[in-house]
Write an enzyme that holds these catalytic residues in place. Structure first.
Site, PDB file in Angstrom:
ATOM      1  N   SER A 129      51.558  47.357  37.150  1.00  0.00           N
ATOM      2  CA  SER A 129      51.093  46.370  38.281  1.00  0.00           C
ATOM      3  C   SER A 129      52.127  45.581  38.892  1.00  0.00           C
ATOM      4  O   SER A 129      52.270  45.018  39.996  1.00  0.00           O
ATOM      5  CB  SER A 129      50.046  45.409  37.784  1.00  0.00           C
ATOM      6  OG  SER A 129      50.370  44.917  36.573  1.00  0.00           O
ATOM      7  N   HIS A 180      52.788  39.435  38.184  1.00  0.00           N
ATOM      8  CA  HIS A 180      52.292  39.993  39.587  1.00  0.00           C
ATOM      9  C   HIS A 180      52.785  39.186  40.616  1.00  0.00           C
ATOM     10  O   HIS A 180      53.296  39.741  41.758  1.00  0.00           O
ATOM     11  CB  HIS A 180      50.549  39.572  39.547  1.00  0.00           C
ATOM     12  CG  HIS A 180      49.770  40.770  38.761  1.00  0.00           C
ATOM     13  ND1 HIS A 180      48.377  40.709  38.799  1.00  0.00           N
ATOM     14  CD2 HIS A 180      50.132  41.625  38.122  1.00  0.00           C
ATOM     15  CE1 HIS A 180      47.939  41.805  38.151  1.00  0.00           C
ATOM     16  NE2 HIS A 180      49.070  42.324  37.468  1.00  0.00           N
TER      17      HIS A 180
END
Length: 213
Positions: A129, A180
């Site tokens: 991610s 992230h």
């Protein structure tokens, strides 16, 4: 089967190869043990700050990008990467795409590590991610700087997707938000450095054109 074959043929080779490697690694580990077990994942390359710092196992900052906690984690990450990564590779080329993906992914691991060391709350972390958010950051850069060259990209929808992705992370449990956010910022910066205002390629329509942009 013909539709699947045509779909795979239309994918960019570098991005598709990364997806395939992630899938293969997952199923090998799934055969060997429990991919939802933190200790098992740590023993097979997931990132764990104390082991990275105390034992000098810095390779974990890279290997963790190819590991996933369970099939759902893998599925959603690879689904996003299959489309978003394909688009970025077609826009900027194979070399720049690799720099953005791995540069942003590795950088996001470092950001996550630093945040864990500062907070004192270490957790086993893994997943693509951070690299995927780097791709999202690069797409936002391209939409901002090359707005006249991306007629097939709805900037409004792209911005909304990026905002919702970050928001979902902060409202969900067990999500590495530092990775992230770090990945997103690094992706934007890496695109600025390695792509900048250079002419980019046109790609088939992946987002509907928004005439209001």
């Amino acid at each position: 089967m013909d539709e699947l074959r045509q779909f795979l043929k239309s994918r960019s080779i570098v991005n598709l190869s990364i997806v395939v490697v992630n899938v293969l690694v997952f199923f090998v580990l799934d055969i060997l043990g429990d991919t939802e077990d933190a200790l098992f994942m740590a023993n097979h390359g997931a990132c764990y700050a104390p082991w990275v710092v105390e034992y000098g196992e810095y390779y974990r900052l890279f290997t963790c990008m190819f590991l996933h906690f369970g099939i759902e984690h893998l599925f959603y990450n690879m689904l996003s990467l299959l489309f978003l990564g394909d688009m970025v590779e077609k826009l900027v080329g194979k070399g720049r795409y690799l720099l953005i993906y791995f540069g942003g992914g590795l950088g996001s691991s470092v950001v996550s590590l630093v945040c864990e060391l500062r907070s004192g709350n270490a957790a086993v972390s893994a997943g693509a991610s951070g690299a995927i958010f780097s791709i999202i950051g690069a797409l936002v850069f391209l939409a901002v700087v090359h707005r006249g060259s991306l007629p097939n990209v709805s900037r409004r929808r792209l911005y909304l997707m990026a905002a919702l992705s970050v928001f979902q992370g902060f409202t969900s449990q067990g999500v590495d938000n530092a990775a992230h956010v770090g990945g997103f910022v690094l992706g934007f910066l890496l695109a600025a450095v390695f792509v900048g205002k250079r002419t980019i390629k046109q790609v088939p329509e992946l987002f509907e054109e928004d005439s209001s942009n």
